[in-house]
Design a protein around this motif. Structure first.
Motif, PDB file in Angstrom:
ATOM      1  N   LYS A   1      -6.689  -4.906 -10.461  1.00 16.71           N
ATOM      2  CA  LYS A   1      -5.483  -4.299 -10.466  1.00 16.71           C
ATOM      3  C   LYS A   1      -4.479  -5.508 -10.728  1.00 16.71           C
ATOM      4  CE  LYS A   1      -5.422   0.143  -8.375  1.00 16.71           C
ATOM      5  NZ  LYS A   1      -4.871   0.944  -7.278  1.00 16.71           N
TER       6      LYS A   1
ATOM      7  N   PHE B   1      -1.533  -0.412  -4.260  1.00 16.35           N
ATOM      8  CA  PHE B   1      -2.920  -0.333  -3.633  1.00 16.35           C
ATOM      9  C   PHE B   1      -2.979   1.137  -2.792  1.00 16.35           C
ATOM     10  CE2 PHE B   1      -3.603  -4.967  -3.262  1.00 16.35           C
ATOM     11  CZ  PHE B   1      -4.020  -5.235  -4.471  1.00 16.35           C
TER      12      PHE B   1
ATOM     13  N   TRP C   1      -8.134   2.615  -0.469  1.00 12.53           N
ATOM     14  CA  TRP C   1      -9.620   2.926  -0.879  1.00 12.53           C
ATOM     15  C   TRP C   1     -10.280   2.078  -1.814  1.00 12.53           C
ATOM     16  CZ3 TRP C   1      -6.332   7.154  -2.059  1.00 12.53           C
ATOM     17  CH2 TRP C   1      -5.734   7.170  -3.469  1.00 12.53           C
ATOM     18  N   GLU C   2      -9.454   1.087  -2.356  1.00 10.20           N
ATOM     19  CA  GLU C   2      -9.877   0.128  -3.395  1.00 10.20           C
ATOM     20  C   GLU C   2     -10.939  -1.213  -2.734  1.00 10.20           C
ATOM     21  OE1 GLU C   2      -5.885   1.220  -4.949  1.00 10.20           O
ATOM     22  OE2 GLU C   2      -6.662   0.520  -2.859  1.00 10.20           O
ATOM     23  N   THR C   3     -12.000  -1.426  -3.303  1.00 17.22           N
ATOM     24  CA  THR C   3     -12.645  -2.669  -2.901  1.00 17.22           C
ATOM     25  C   THR C   3     -11.819  -3.692  -3.407  1.00 17.22           C
ATOM     26  OG1 THR C   3     -13.735  -2.942  -5.162  1.00 17.22           O
ATOM     27  CG2 THR C   3     -15.015  -1.458  -3.433  1.00 17.22           C
TER      28      THR C   3
ATOM     29  N   GLU D   1       0.865  -1.226  -0.044  1.00 13.09           N
ATOM     30  CA  GLU D   1       0.027  -0.022   0.052  1.00 13.09           C
ATOM     31  C   GLU D   1       0.703   1.341  -0.171  1.00 13.09           C
ATOM     32  OE1 GLU D   1      -3.188   1.726   3.039  1.00 13.09           O
ATOM     33  OE2 GLU D   1      -3.704  -0.191   2.473  1.00 13.09           O
TER      34      GLU D   1
ATOM     35  N   GLU E   1     -11.778  -4.293  -6.871  1.00  7.04           N
ATOM     36  CA  GLU E   1     -10.917  -3.331  -7.796  1.00  7.04           C
ATOM     37  C   GLU E   1      -9.599  -3.944  -7.405  1.00  7.04           C
ATOM     38  OE1 GLU E   1     -13.545   0.794  -7.383  1.00  7.04           O
ATOM     39  OE2 GLU E   1     -12.306   0.193  -5.706  1.00  7.04           O
ATOM     40  N   LYS E   2      -9.217  -4.549  -6.395  1.00  9.06           N
ATOM     41  CA  LYS E   2      -7.714  -5.051  -6.061  1.00  9.06           C
ATOM     42  C   LYS E   2      -7.621  -6.211  -7.016  1.00  9.06           C
ATOM     43  CE  LYS E   2      -7.568  -3.575  -1.229  1.00  9.06           C
ATOM     44  NZ  LYS E   2      -7.391  -4.058   0.261  1.00  9.06           N
TER      45      LYS E   2
END
Length: 486
Positions: free
Chosen positions: A463, A451, A454-456, A417, A459-460
């Protein structure tokens, strides 16, 4: 009985279009098999891992008998457990040629690059060097199961079997049967009998060398133009004889338009490429057909009726200019489909690259007139890379998912992160592969995936699919054994 409890996030495919994402889960594994799965609330923390095993299990409501034989693994933040990736089509013998195809197409590429390299692997030292690098790279990219083509040489093929056993990957090893004059004289089987006998010997070698069944032989006619009718018939009989043992067959079909035309010329008595295999009893529920780009509707119906599986190899298809498979159509017709890297027609051993390329190719197919439904989603691509591949290789229900009773073929995926208050110096360190934790400790960053917090999880995953590489694979287990850790 020793047990390992994995605590944290796990993700896997439930259906073609549905992923299950469990942020607070506990999976119990013993003897390489998933024994129980619990989906919990946020009633534990990483500090709980310092408790004695009996106290920790009691807090979670588990039986704490034989707690001295327990191991507890807490999955770190921004990491998740995922089923091991499955490569349904890869040529280990071609690994040194990654990215080397010049301006050639399939048939030219075989003669210019492929046959000379494969033939050189009769040198045992060279073969072992090539195979070890290929398999190690495959494992580092999270592939827990792979269906391999070796070479025409039985000796070289058996070296690949030894390498798989040594490194711990689950796999199918095939000696390429090829006795037609499509191949040069210095690289072909001497006769149909030799092709059958050497194939049988390699299948037997796998049984003897690995009685656990993790590494198995697979009948491998290279493709129809490589084989005489007698060889195809002989291999069809071998396949039938091995039905009780679950013996598989792998080959190529309809990869290239010129190849399809060549098959028509060589087998004029057959109505199609698929028909060639069918009349020689090579189309079965245990058959893996690679590429399948230019199949007719009649061929799709035949393959469906025989319950064959298709290995979709979009990276190779693009690299060699072979064409774009309309994979949605095969799925809609009920054909089993998995993903293949097809090294070295494909340029990467990473199944994740094949998954993202499947998404991109499907968008081109959609824009080419097949419609919006032709597009493959992130969820579908990940299903093809796991559950789909398992079905194609006859391993459905055994690997490819995270369910009670399934084998612990699993990868730990992770990314770092981005710190909230990074200055220019800290940002530079991150881009160079190093950042400092809050306690000042230096740690390596995990590849290209960033990361921000704030990603769900959806969404991760996206990515990871589109930007991930081997640096995001932090650990790999096959059959419960840790075979790769970074």
């Amino acid at each position: 009985m020793s047990k390992t409890y994995y605590i944290g996030t796990f993700i896997h495919s439930l259906t073609l279009t549905t992923l299950e994402i469990v942020e607070h889960g506990i999976i119990c594994v013993s003897n390489g098999i998933i024994r129980s799965i619990q989906r919990m609330g946020e009633d534990y923390s990483e500090s709980d891992s310092t408790l004695p095993p009996s106290a920790f299990l009691q807090k979670l409501g588990h039986d704490n008998n034989n707690a001295q034989q327990l191991t507890i693994r807490i999955i770190p933040k921004n990491h998740f457990l995922f089923p091991g990736l499955i490569d349904t089509h890869i040529h280990a013998s071609q690994y040194p040629n990654l990215g080397i195809f010049g301006k050639t197409t399939l048939l030219e590429w075989l003669n210019k690059y492929t046959f000379p390299l494969e033939a050189s692997l009769t040198d045992p030292a060279k073969a072992k060097r090539v195979y070890r690098q290929c398999v190690q790279r495959s494992l580092r990219n999270g592939t827990t199961t792979a269906a391999y083509y070796a070479t025409q040489s039985a000796r070289s093929t058996n070296i690949l079997t030894d390498v798989l056993i040594d490194l711990g990957q689950r796999g199918f090893v095939g000696r390429c049967a090829m006795d037609s004059d499509l191949q040069p004289k210095w690289y072909r089987d001497e006769s149909p009998k030799a092709a059958k006998d050497d194939t049988s010997a390699c299948v037997g070698y796998c049984k003897e060398a690995d009685q656990s069944g993790r590494v198995r032989g697979i009948i491998t006619p290279r493709f129809a133009p490589s084989c005489s009718r007698d060889t195809l018939s002989n291999l069809g009989r071998l396949l039938a004889d091995g039905e009780q043992d679950g013996l598989l067959c792998q080959t190529h079909i309809s990869e290239n338009k010129n190849e399809v035309e060549l098959v028509k010329q060589l087998f004029p008595e057959c109505s199609s490429y698929a028909h060639v295999y069918d009349v020689h009893n090579l189309l079965t529920p245990r058959t893996v057909l690679a590429h399948a780009i230019h199949l007719t509707e009649d061929e799709i119906a035949l393959i469906k009726s025989r319950e064959c599986g298709v290995s979709h190899c979009p990276t190779s298809n693009m690299a060699l200019g072979s064409g774009s498979l309309w994979v949605r159509h095969l799925l809609d017709e009920g054909v089993k489909v998995g993903l293949g890297t097809d090294v070295s027609g494909g340029y990467d051993v990473n199944v994740l690259e094949a998954a993202r390329m499947a998404c991109l190719v499907s968008r081109g197919v959609a824009e080419g007139g097949k419609g919006e439904r032709s597009k493959i989603s992130v969820e579908e691509a990940l299903w093809l890379a796991t559950r789909g591949g398992a079905e194609v290789l006859g391993l459905g229900g055994k690997v490819g998912g995270l369910e009670v009773g399934m084998v612990w073929d699993v990868i730990l995926v992770g990314a770092d992160e981005v710190p909230v208050d990074q200055d220019g110096e800290e940002a530079e360190k991150m881009l160079n592969g190093v950042h400092h934790d809050h306690d000042g400790k230096q740690t390596k960053i995990g590849g290209k995936v960033d990361f921000f917090g704030w990603e769900t999880w959806e969404e991760k995953l996206a990515k990871w699919l589109f930007s991930g590489d081997d640096r995001n694979i932090r650990a790999v287990w096959v059959g419960g054994e840790l075979v790769c850790r970074k």
